[in-house]
Write a protein that holds these residues in place. Structure first.
Motif, PDB file in Angstrom:
ATOM      1  N   ARG A  83       0.824  -1.206   0.000  1.00 45.00           N
ATOM      2  CA  ARG A  83       0.000   0.000   0.000  1.00 45.00           C
ATOM      3  C   ARG A  83       0.861   1.261   0.000  1.00 45.00           C
ATOM      4  N   GLY A  84       2.047   1.203   0.556  1.00 44.38           N
ATOM      5  CA  GLY A  84       2.951   2.330   0.665  1.00 44.38           C
ATOM      6  C   GLY A  84       4.033   1.976   1.667  1.00 44.38           C
ATOM      7  N   PRO A  85       5.026   2.824   1.851  1.00 47.04           N
ATOM      8  CA  PRO A  85       5.310   4.030   1.084  1.00 47.04           C
ATOM      9  C   PRO A  85       5.929   3.693  -0.274  1.00 47.04           C
ATOM     10  N   GLY A  86       5.973   4.688  -1.157  1.00 46.79           N
ATOM     11  CA  GLY A  86       6.528   4.479  -2.485  1.00 46.79           C
ATOM     12  C   GLY A  86       6.040   5.563  -3.429  1.00 46.79           C
ATOM     13  N   HIS A 147      14.843   4.783   1.707  1.00 46.67           N
ATOM     14  CA  HIS A 147      14.574   4.745   3.149  1.00 46.67           C
ATOM     15  C   HIS A 147      15.843   4.458   3.940  1.00 46.67           C
ATOM     16  N   THR A 148      15.961   5.139   5.074  1.00 41.23           N
ATOM     17  CA  THR A 148      16.954   4.777   6.080  1.00 41.23           C
ATOM     18  C   THR A 148      16.273   4.988   7.429  1.00 41.23           C
ATOM     19  N   HIS A 149      15.841   3.880   8.044  1.00 37.58           N
ATOM     20  CA  HIS A 149      15.047   3.938   9.266  1.00 37.58           C
ATOM     21  C   HIS A 149      15.542   2.906  10.266  1.00 37.58           C
ATOM     22  N   ILE A 165      12.885   4.873  15.893  1.00 37.95           N
ATOM     23  CA  ILE A 165      13.806   5.573  16.798  1.00 37.95           C
ATOM     24  C   ILE A 165      14.909   6.298  16.039  1.00 37.95           C
ATOM     25  N   GLY A 166      14.843   6.265  14.705  1.00 36.37           N
ATOM     26  CA  GLY A 166      15.836   6.973  13.913  1.00 36.37           C
ATOM     27  C   GLY A 166      15.467   6.945  12.447  1.00 36.37           C
ATOM     28  N   HIS A 167      15.787   8.023  11.742  1.00 33.77           N
ATOM     29  CA  HIS A 167      15.490   8.084  10.313  1.00 33.77           C
ATOM     30  C   HIS A 167      16.410   9.106   9.669  1.00 33.77           C
ATOM     31  N   ALA A 172      18.356   9.304   1.685  1.00 31.79           N
ATOM     32  CA  ALA A 172      18.566   7.951   2.186  1.00 31.79           C
ATOM     33  C   ALA A 172      19.956   7.491   1.786  1.00 31.79           C
ATOM     34  N   ALA A 173      20.481   6.466   2.470  1.00 26.08           N
ATOM     35  CA  ALA A 173      21.832   5.988   2.176  1.00 26.08           C
ATOM     36  C   ALA A 173      21.945   5.502   0.734  1.00 26.08           C
ATOM     37  N   GLY A 174      20.969   4.721   0.283  1.00 31.11           N
ATOM     38  CA  GLY A 174      21.006   4.221  -1.088  1.00 31.11           C
ATOM     39  C   GLY A 174      20.891   5.334  -2.113  1.00 31.11           C
ATOM     40  N   GLU A 175      20.141   6.362  -1.769  1.00 27.07           N
ATOM     41  CA  GLU A 175      20.009   7.528  -2.650  1.00 27.07           C
ATOM     42  C   GLU A 175      21.361   8.227  -2.805  1.00 27.07           C
ATOM     43  N   ALA A 176      22.113   8.315  -1.706  1.00 26.41           N
ATOM     44  CA  ALA A 176      23.440   8.926  -1.758  1.00 26.41           C
ATOM     45  C   ALA A 176      24.374   8.110  -2.646  1.00 26.41           C
ATOM     46  N   PHE A 177      24.307   6.774  -2.558  1.00 27.36           N
ATOM     47  CA  PHE A 177      25.119   5.928  -3.430  1.00 27.36           C
ATOM     48  C   PHE A 177      24.797   6.218  -4.905  1.00 27.36           C
TER      49      PHE A 177
END
Length: 381
Positions: A83-86, A147-149, A165-167, A172-177
Motif C-alpha cells: 500500500r505504501g510508502p513508495g 529509506h533509512t530507518h 527511533i531513527g530516520h 537515504a543511504a542508497g540515494e546517496a550511493f
C-alpha cells in the motif's frame, strides 16, 4: 492450522514483482522484473515511466508467479499488496490490480507496509532455515534507495508493532550511493557499482565526515522533548563533499569521458569500470563507501546499546552491500548481538517479503476494505 498460500504483489518503485509464500515461511515462487534498463539513461527512477512499466508488466509477472507455484487466483488463500510508502502512481498499479482480482474471485485483500515487508524478508528466511526463536528486543535497520530507518520491533502473539527511533533527515543511504555514482559518471544503479569498485580502492584516501545530529527533528511533533535520543542519519552533506572534491581536483573532464564510454557498453563489467576509472576516483569511491558504512554501523550499534536489544536485523537494498555486511557481522559479534540479513535476492524490492509480512495479518483476519487507497508516505507503526 492448515497451510495458507498468499499471493504477494509489489510495485512501490521500479520492480514489478509477484510471489506465492506458504504460511509466511516458505517461498514457493518469487518473480521480479526490474526496470533498470528503462531508467538507466536518466540516472535514476522516473516515476511516470515506472508506472507505465508496471502497467505493462504486472499481468505477465503475476501469471508467472502463480504458474511457478502451481497455484491459481482461486486456489490461493489471500492476496497481499504493497500500500505504501513508495511512488504514488506505481503503488496504484499494484493496489488496483490486487483489488480487482480480490473482487473477481472473492479473496481477502491484505494491505502491507513496504518497510514492514523488508523486515519480514529477514524473518521469512530465518523461518525457512528453521530458526523460529528470535530473541527480543529486536532492532531493525531498513536501509535502501528511498529509506533509512531504525525500528524497534515487537511481537505480541501474531501481531507486530514498530517504534521508529531513527530516520534520515534528507537523503537515504542508497540515494546517496546513486547520486554519487551519477556524479562520477559511473551509471545507474550506483550502489552495486560502488560496492564492486570500492574493493580496489583505498578507503582512507579521502577524509569524509558525517553529521552527528543532536537536536530534535522539528518535523517530528509527536516526540516529547524528554524522550530518549533519536539516532538520525543525514547523507546530503557527504554527497556535497564528493562534489566539492571533484571540483577541487579537476576531475570533471575524466568523468565526462567515462560517462560517454560507458553509454556505449550495453552491460559493463567490473573490468570495464576499472579500465575507465582512474585510481584517485576509485579511492574516492572507496572512501565514500567507508564513511557511509561507518555511519550506519556506528549509529545502529549505539541505538542497540541504548535500547539493550538482543537481535539486529539489517535489511533493504543497501543491505546487499558487502562492506556493510562484513562490518555489521564483525562489530555486531563484538557487541554480543545476533545480526541477520536477508539473502541478496530478498534485499531488494520483491513480493515474497510482502506475502510473508501479510501472514500475521491473515491469521488475525486483518483484511483491507475494497475502498482502500495507496499512501505514498505511509508510516510504519
Amino acid at each position: 492450522m492448515s497451510d495458507a498460500f498468499i499471493l504477494g504483489i509489489e510495485s512501490s518503485c521500479d520492480e514489478t514483482s509477484a510471489a506465492v509464500v506458504r504460511s509466511g515461511e516458505q517461498v514457493i515462487s518469487n518473480v521480479v522484473l526490474s526496470q533498470f534498463a528503462t531508467h538507466k539513461p536518466y540516472g535514476g527512477v522516473v516515476p511516470e515511466l515506472a508506472s507505465r512499466e508496471h502497467l505493462r508488466n504486472i499481468v505477465p509477472v503475476v501469471r508467472a508467479a502463480l504458474e511457478q507455484a502451481g497455484q491459481t487466483y482461486e486456489s490461493v488463500d489471500a492476496i497481499a499488496v504493497t500500500r505504501g510508502p513508495g511512488l504514488a502512481g506505481a503503488l496504484l498499479v499494484g493496489l488496483s490490480f490486487a483489488k480487482a482480482v480480490c473482487f473477481a474471485v472473492d479473496k481477502p485483500l491484505i494491505a502491507v507496509n513496504h518497510l514492514e515487508g523488508h523486515i519480514h524478508a529477514v524473518l521469512l528466511e530465518q523461518r525457512q532455515s528453521g530458526n523460529h526463536d528470535l530473541q527480543f528486543p529486536v532492532l531493525a535497520l531498513v536501509v535502501s534507495g528511498g529509506h533509512t530507518h531504525l525500528y524497534l520491533a515487537e511481537q505480541k502473539d501474531q501481531s507486530w508493532t514498530y517504534q521508529n527511533i531513527g530516520h534520515t533527515r534528507d537523503d537515504a543511504a542508497g540515494e546517496a550511493f546513486d547520486k554519487v555514482a551519477k556524479l562520477l559518471g559511473l551509471g545507474y544503479p550506483g550502489g552495486p557499482i560502488i560496492d564492486r569498485l570500492a574493493k580496489f580502492g583505498d578507503p582512507t584516501a579521502v577524509k569524509f565526515s558525517t553529521p552527528q545530529i543532536k537536536h530534535r527533528d522539528r518535523n517530528d511533533r509527536n516526540k516529547p522533548e524528554d524522550a530518549r535520543p533519536a539516532f538520525d542519519f543525514s547523507y546530503s552533506g557527504i554527497k556535497t563533499a564528493v562534489l566539492r572534491h571533484v571540483e577541487l581536483n579537476h576531475m570533471q573532464e575524466a568523468i565526462e569521458v567515462r560517462r560517454r564510454e560507458l553509454v556505449q557498453i550495453a552491460k559493463p563489467t567490473i573490468d570495464d569500470f576499472r579500465r575507465l576509472t582512474d585510481q584517485p576516483t576509485i579511492d574516492l569511491v572507496a572512501s565514500f563507501q567507508r564513511a557511509v558504512v561507518h555511519d550506519l554501523v556506528t549509529k545502529t550499534l549505539a541505538a542497540a546499546a541504548e535500547y539493550q536489544v538482543a537481535t539486529l536485523l539489517v535489511t533493504g537494498g543497501v543491505a546487499a552491500n558487502s562492506e556493510l555486511r562484513e562490518t555489521f557481522e564483525r562489530e555486531g559479534a563484538d557487541a554480543g548481538l545476533a545480526v541477520y540479513f536477508p539473502s541478496r535476492p530478498l534485499s531488494t524490492d520483491n513480493a515474497a517479503m510482502i506475502a510473508a509480512a501479510a501472514y500475521p495479518k491473515f491469521l488475525l483476519k486483518d483484511f483491507a476494505p475494497m475502498d482502500i487507497s495507496a499512501e505514498a508516505g505511509l508510516v510504519l507503526r
